[in-house]
Design a protein around this motif. Structure first.
Motif, PDB file in Angstrom:
ATOM      1  N   GLN A  73       0.840  -0.928  -0.231  1.00 49.02           N
ATOM      2  CA  GLN A  73       0.102  -0.168   0.335  1.00 49.02           C
ATOM      3  C   GLN A  73       0.967   1.423  -0.153  1.00 49.02           C
ATOM      4  O   GLN A  73       0.366   2.697  -1.140  1.00 49.02           O
ATOM      5  N   THR A  74       2.113   1.107   0.441  1.00 44.69           N
ATOM      6  CA  THR A  74       2.455   2.403   0.803  1.00 44.69           C
ATOM      7  C   THR A  74       4.180   2.093   1.860  1.00 44.69           C
ATOM      8  O   THR A  74       4.274   0.928   2.377  1.00 44.69           O
ATOM      9  N   ILE A  75       5.718   2.783   0.874  1.00 45.13           N
ATOM     10  CA  ILE A  75       6.131   2.554   2.622  1.00 45.13           C
ATOM     11  C   ILE A  75       6.410   4.203   2.598  1.00 45.13           C
ATOM     12  O   ILE A  75       5.913   4.715   2.789  1.00 45.13           O
ATOM     13  N   THR A  76       6.775   4.177   4.426  1.00 39.67           N
ATOM     14  CA  THR A  76       6.716   5.185   4.997  1.00 39.67           C
ATOM     15  C   THR A  76       8.431   4.917   5.863  1.00 39.67           C
ATOM     16  O   THR A  76       8.635   3.851   6.179  1.00 39.67           O
ATOM     17  N   LEU A  77       8.914   6.220   5.203  1.00 39.39           N
ATOM     18  CA  LEU A  77      10.200   6.327   6.836  1.00 39.39           C
ATOM     19  C   LEU A  77      10.437   7.386   8.131  1.00 39.39           C
ATOM     20  O   LEU A  77       9.629   7.968   7.845  1.00 39.39           O
ATOM     21  N   SER A  78      11.211   7.049   8.601  1.00 36.48           N
ATOM     22  CA  SER A  78      10.385   7.370  10.330  1.00 36.48           C
ATOM     23  C   SER A  78      12.275   7.565  11.148  1.00 36.48           C
ATOM     24  O   SER A  78      12.758   6.805  10.699  1.00 36.48           O
ATOM     25  N   ASP A  79      11.895   8.728  11.747  1.00 36.91           N
ATOM     26  CA  ASP A  79      13.478   8.692  12.318  1.00 36.91           C
ATOM     27  C   ASP A  79      13.136   7.918  13.813  1.00 36.91           C
ATOM     28  O   ASP A  79      11.462   7.289  14.022  1.00 36.91           O
ATOM     29  N   ARG A  80      13.863   8.545  14.518  1.00 37.97           N
ATOM     30  CA  ARG A  80      13.466   7.468  15.960  1.00 37.97           C
ATOM     31  C   ARG A  80      12.183   8.335  16.453  1.00 37.97           C
ATOM     32  O   ARG A  80      12.340   7.544  17.869  1.00 37.97           O
ATOM     33  N   GLU A  81      11.130  10.213  16.161  1.00 40.81           N
ATOM     34  CA  GLU A  81      10.700  10.121  17.050  1.00 40.81           C
ATOM     35  C   GLU A  81       9.186   9.477  16.291  1.00 40.81           C
ATOM     36  O   GLU A  81       8.324   9.945  16.561  1.00 40.81           O
ATOM     37  N   ARG A  82       9.273  10.074  14.682  1.00 33.56           N
ATOM     38  CA  ARG A  82       8.006  10.360  13.974  1.00 33.56           C
ATOM     39  C   ARG A  82       8.269  10.027  12.485  1.00 33.56           C
ATOM     40  O   ARG A  82       9.341   9.854  11.596  1.00 33.56           O
ATOM     41  N   ASP A  83       6.834   9.766  12.017  1.00 34.97           N
ATOM     42  CA  ASP A  83       6.872   9.475  10.241  1.00 34.97           C
ATOM     43  C   ASP A  83       7.860  10.574   9.309  1.00 34.97           C
ATOM     44  O   ASP A  83       7.018  12.241   9.607  1.00 34.97           O
ATOM     45  N   VAL A  84       8.595  10.481   9.087  1.00 33.52           N
ATOM     46  CA  VAL A  84       9.098  12.262   7.445  1.00 33.52           C
ATOM     47  C   VAL A  84       9.095  12.517   6.645  1.00 33.52           C
ATOM     48  O   VAL A  84       8.536  12.655   5.820  1.00 33.52           O
ATOM     49  N   LEU A  85       8.832  10.610   6.078  1.00 35.80           N
ATOM     50  CA  LEU A  85       8.600  10.364   4.815  1.00 35.80           C
ATOM     51  C   LEU A  85       6.827   9.631   4.266  1.00 35.80           C
ATOM     52  O   LEU A  85       7.639   8.437   4.920  1.00 35.80           O
ATOM     53  N   ASP A  86       6.171   9.614   3.388  1.00 40.91           N
ATOM     54  CA  ASP A  86       5.043   8.844   3.070  1.00 40.91           C
ATOM     55  C   ASP A  86       5.371   8.680   1.376  1.00 40.91           C
ATOM     56  O   ASP A  86       5.326   9.641   0.946  1.00 40.91           O
ATOM     57  N   LEU A  87       5.442   7.568   0.983  1.00 40.04           N
ATOM     58  CA  LEU A  87       5.335   6.798  -0.688  1.00 40.04           C
ATOM     59  C   LEU A  87       4.319   8.298  -0.836  1.00 40.04           C
ATOM     60  O   LEU A  87       4.294   8.670  -2.465  1.00 40.04           O
ATOM     61  N   ARG A  88       3.133   7.378  -0.206  1.00 40.20           N
ATOM     62  CA  ARG A  88       1.872   8.344  -1.462  1.00 40.20           C
ATOM     63  C   ARG A  88       1.691  10.023  -1.032  1.00 40.20           C
ATOM     64  O   ARG A  88       1.298  10.304  -1.711  1.00 40.20           O
TER      65      ARG A  88
END
Length: 747
Positions: free
Chosen positions: A131-146
C-alpha cells in the motif's frame, strides 16, 4: 378287638410313611437342604458367540484402517502445512529483505528525501500489493511514499512494534491492525538505529499466501499472525479475515510443535488440523481437512463391512431362530416333564396328607371308645388288681393318643399347614403354667422342678402362646423322662434386638443320663433317639424334639442341644417376640346391672340331647356318659336321621359327628340351621377326630357353635353340653342394681 387290630395294622403304615418322608427330606432335621430343583437350560448363546467375533473383527479392521489413514493423513497434512509455511516465510522475509536494501540507500545519509522517494517508488513497483512505504526517524514518520514529505506527521499506528525495532535493531512484523499489516526494518548507521523503514500491506495482498497449487480438493488453509488473527485463508474457508482463530487453535499454535489434531470449525462440524509455526515471524500456518473429506476414502470399506455384517447377521438370525425353536420345543418338553413331576409330587403330598388325616381319624375314633370305656370302667367298683389293669390300659391308650397327635402335628408343620398366632399373652404366667402342668409328673419321680426367670423378661409379648407351651412342655417332658435323680430347671432370659423386639432365650436343663456327642446331631430327627435302648427303657416316639425344632424355626428362632454322658442335657431355644405398645390405663367400669330370675336356676339340670354317631361303640359310650350325667339321649346313626329328629322334637343341644354315612355332620348342621325356629336355633357341638384348623373353621361356618375333639374326657363332654345348651326360660325377670338380692314374694 377289631379296633385294636385296626390300630396295630395302621401303625406300620405310619412308621413306613414317616421313614419315606425322612429319606425324601435328605436330612432336613440336621439342617441339610433338600435337593435343589432341576435348573432350566439356558437359552442357546452360540449365535451371539458367532456374531461377537465377526463384530470384533470388523471393528478392529476398521480401527486399523483408520489408524493407517490417520498416519497417512497426518503426514500429508503436515507436509502441506510445511510447504505453505515455507511460502509464507519466503514471501514475508523477501519483503523485509527489500526494505533492508532500501534502508541502506545513500539518499537517507544525504537527507535527500526526494531522491529516496524515487528509490522507494521503484521498489514499490516490484511489489504491487504494497500500500505504501514510510520512513521514520526515532520519533515520527518523516516521509510517506504516497503523501510525500510529512511536515505534520500523524502518530505512528504500530507504536509497540516501532519502539521494539528502535530498541533492538531487529526487523519485525506488526500485528494486524484494521485490514493491514506492517513490515518494519531498522535504519542503522554507524551501529546506531537512526530510524525505521516500514511497508504497509493490505490483507488482500496476503491472499496468495493461502493458495497452494497442490492443495487437495476440500482442504482449507489459514495463516495467522503472532496475535492468532487470521490474515489469509483459502477462498472456501469459513473463517473471516481479521478475526481471532479461537482458543483451540491458539492452544495448538502455542505448542510450536507440528502436529495433527481434531478441532471444531467455525461453520460447524470438525476438521483435522495440521499446524506449523514460523518461529522467526511468530506466525502460524494451518491446513484444515474436514472430517467428511477425511473419512470419504473409508466409505467403500464401510459399505463392504456393512454388507458383510448384514449377511452375517441374517445368517446368525436364521440359525438363532432355528435354535430358539428347537430350544422352545425342548423347554416345552422339559416344562411338561417338570409339570408332570410337580403334579405327581403334589398328588403324593395330597395322598400323604390324606393318609395321615384318615389314619389319625381312624385311630382317634376307636381310641375314643377305648379311653371312654376305660374311664367308665375306672369309675365302677373294681378290685385292686382290676383297677391296676384298668390304669395300665389307660396309660397305653394315652401313649397311643400322644403318638397319633405327634405324627399329625409333624405332618401339618412340614406341609406348612400350621398358622402361628400373633396375640398378646403373659410370658411369665405361660412359663409357670408349663411348670405347674409338669410338676405332678416330676414329684411322682422324686425330682425337683424349678424355674429361673430373669427380671428383664418382658411381662407381655406378642406371639403364639399355644405353640410356645407345646415346645416347653415337650422339652420338660423329655427332661423328666430321662432324669432319674436330681432336678429339672427351666431358665428364661431376654435379649434386646436391633429392631426393637426381644429375643426370648429359654433353656431346659436336667441332671439325667446325658447324650453322647456323636448322637447330638440325631436328636432332632424324626423317630430317632440317642440310643436304640432309650425307647425301650424310657418310652417316647422320637417325634417331640423334631416338632420342637420345626416350631422354633417357624417362629424365626433357633434351637440347640448341649449334653455329655452322665452330666445331663441342656436344650436352649431362642425366638424373637414383639412387645405390644403400652395401652392406656383402663377406666373404672360403671356399676354393673345383673339379670336376676325370680326363681334361681341350678347349674345341674336334665337336658334332652340329640346325638349323631355312626360307630356303635361310640354310641354306647356317649349314651352312657350323658345318661350318667342325668340327661335324656336320642341316637341317630347318620346326619339325615339327625336332621329329621331335630325337625320333630325340641332338643336342648345336639352332638353331631363330622364323618358319617348318608349325610355328614356339616350337611346335617346346615340342614338343621335351615329349619324354622326354634328347631333351627338348636345349639350344635361338632365331634371330630380330625382336629385341624381347616376342619374347625368349616365346622363353625356350617353352623356349629363349638368343636369337641375325640377322644374326650367324660367331664369335658358334660361341661361342653351344659355350656352349649339353651338356657331354661325364666318365669320372670327383675332388673336390679349390682349387689342387691331379689326380695321374696309375699303371699
Amino acid at each position: 378287638m377289631d379296633n385294636l387290630r385296626e390300630i396295630r395294622s395302621a401303625l406300620p403304615h405310619l412308621q413306613e410313611e414317616a421313614r419315606l418322608r425322612q429319606e425324601a427330606s435328605a436330612g432336613l432335621g440336621n439342617g441339610a437342604r433338600p435337593p435343589a430343583p432341576p435348573r432350566r437350560r439356558m437359552p442357546a448363546l452360540w449365535p451371539v458367540l458367532v456374531l461377537l467375533p465377526l463384530a470384533i473383527y470388523a471393528v478392529v479392521l476398521l480401527l486399523f484402517i483408520r489408524s493407517l489413514q490417520s498416519e497417512d493423513l497426518s503426514s500429508e497434512v503436515l507436509d502441506m502445512a510445511e510447504a505453505a509455511a515455507s511460502n509464507v516465510r519466503a514471501e514475508l522475509s523477501g519483503g523485509l529483505d527489500l526494505l533492508d536494501l532500501l534502508a541502506a540507500s545513500t539518499a537517507i545519509d544525504q537527507l535527500d528525501l526526494p531522491a529516496f522517494r524515487q528509490e522507494a517508488g521503484r521498489l514499490s513497483r516490484t511489489r504491487p500489493g504494497w500500500q505504501t512505504i514510510t520512513l521514520s526517524d526515532r520519533e515520527r514518520d518523516v516521509l510517506d511514499l504516497r503523501a510525500g514529505i510529512l511536515v505534520a506527521a500523524p502518530p505512528i499506528p504500530d507504536v509497540a512494534t516501532f519502539e521494539r525495532v528502535i530498541a533492538t535493531g531487529q526487523r519485525a512484523i506488526a500485528p494486524l491492525r484494521g485490514e493491514s499489516i506492517t513490515l518494519r526494518v531498522p535504519v542503522v548507521r554507524d551501529g546506531r538505529v537512526r530510524g525505521t523503514l516500514a511497508a504497509t500491506l493490505p490483507l488482500t495482498s496476503l491472499a496468495p499466501l493461502a493458495l497452494h497449487n497442490r492443495l487437495p480438493a476440500g482442504w482449507l488453509m489459514t495463516v495467522t499472525d503472532d496475535q492468532f488473527s487470521i490474515v489469509a485463508r483459502s477462498p472456501a474457508a469459513p473463517h473471516r479475515l481479521g478475526t481471532a482463530a479461537g482458543p483451540e487453535y491458539e492452544r495448538l499454535a502455542r505448542q510450536r510443535v507440528p502436529r495433527l489434531e481434531r478441532l471444531p470449525m467455525p461453520g460447524g462440524g470438525d476438521a483435522w488440523v495440521g499446524m506449523v509455526s514460523i518461529p522467526e515471524l511468530q506466525w502460524s500456518v494451518a491446513v484444515w481437512v474436514p472430517a467428511s473429506v477425511a473419512q470419504a476414502p473409508l466409505w467403500p470399506l464401510r459399505l463392504v463391512l456393512a454388507l458383510g455384517g448384514v449377511w452375517a447377521l441374517a445368517t446368525a438370525l436364521l440359525l438363532a431362530a432355528w435354535m430358539l425353536r428347537r430350544d422352545r420345543r425342548l423347554a416345552e418338553a422339559e416344562a411338561g416333564r417338570l409339570a408332570a413331576e410337580a403334579a405327581r409330587a403334589a398328588e403324593n403330598d395330597r395322598r400323604k396328607s390324606d393318609f395321615l388325616t384318615t389314619m389319625s381319624h381312624e385311630l382317634r375314633t376307636p381310641l375314643t371308645g377305648i379311653l371312654g370305656f376305660t374311664d367308665l370302667l375306672a369309675s365302677s367298683p373294681l378290685s385292686p388288681q382290676q383297677r391296676q389293669w384298668v390304669e395300665q390300659q389307660r396309660r397305653a391308650g394315652n401313649a397311643l393318643l400322644t403318638l397319633v397327635g405327634e405324627v399329625l402335628d409333624l405332618s401339618r408343620i412340614e406341609e406348612g399347614a400350621v398358622e402361628l398366632e400373633h396375640i398378646p399373652f403373659d410370658l411369665p404366667a405361660t412359663l409357670h403354667d408349663c411348670l405347674n402342668l409338669m410338676r405332678p409328673v416330676a414329684q411322682k419321680k422324686g425330682l425337683g422342678l424349678h424355674a429361673v426367670l430373669q427380671p428383664a423378661l418382658p411381662q407381655t409379648v406378642l406371639g403364639d402362646p399355644l405353640r410356645l407351651r407345646q415346645i416347653i412342655n415337650n422339652l420338660l417332658s423329655n427332661a423328666i423322662r430321662f432324669t432319674q435323680v436330681g432336678e429339672v430347671r427351666l431358665e428364661a432370659a431376654a435379649e434386646p434386638m436391633r429392631d426393637g423386639r426381644a429375643a426370648v432365650v429359654v433353656t431346659v436343663a436336667d441332671t439325667g443320663v446325658g447324650i453322647a456327642p456323636e448322637k447330638l446331631s440325631q436328636v432332632f430327627e424324626r423317630f430317632r433317639q440317642a440310643d436304640a435302648s432309650t425307647q425301650r427303657e424310657h418310652g417316647g416316639s422320637g417325634l417331640g424334639l423334631a416338632i420342637c425344632q420345626r416350631l422354633v424355626l417357624a417362629m424365626g428362632g433357633t434351637i440347640r442341644a448341649d449334653s455329655a454322658p452322665g452330666q445331663g442335657s441342656r436344650f436352649t431355644f431362642r425366638i424373637p417376640l414383639s412387645t405390644p405398645p403400652r395401652a392406656r390405663a383402663p377406666q373404672p367400669p360403671a356399676p354393673a346391672r345383673v339379670l336376676a330370675a325370680a326363681k334361681p336356676v341350678t347349674e345341674s339340670r336334665s337336658l334332652r340331647v340329640l346325638v349323631a354317631e355312626d360307630v356303635l361303640p361310640n354310641q354306647a359310650l356317649l349314651r352312657a356318659v350323658l345318661e350318667g350325667g342325668g340327661h335324656a339321649v336320642d341316637i341317630a346313626s347318620n346326619g339325615q336321621e339327625a336332621a329329621e329328629l331335630a325337625a320333630l322334637h325340641d332338643y336342648d343341644v345336639g352332638l353331631l359327628d363330622i364323618r358319617m354315612p348318608v349325610m355328614d355332620g356339616f350337611a346335617a348342621a346346615r340342614a338343621i340351621r335351615g329349619l324354622p325356629a326354634p328347631q333351627g336355633e338348636l345349639p350344635l357341638i361338632a365331634l371330630t377326630a380330625d382336629i385341624t384348623q381347616a376342619v374347625q373353621n368349616e365346622a363353625l361356618a356350617a353352623g356349629f357353635g363349638s368343636v369337641l375333639p375325640k377322644p374326650f374326657e367324660a367331664l369335658d363332654l358334660l361341661d361342653s353340653v351344659l355350656e352349649a345348651a339353651r338356657p331354661p326360660p325364666p318365669e320372670s325377670y327383675v332388673l336390679l342394681p349390682a349387689g342387691k338380692q331379689p326380695r321374696p314374694k309375699s303371699n
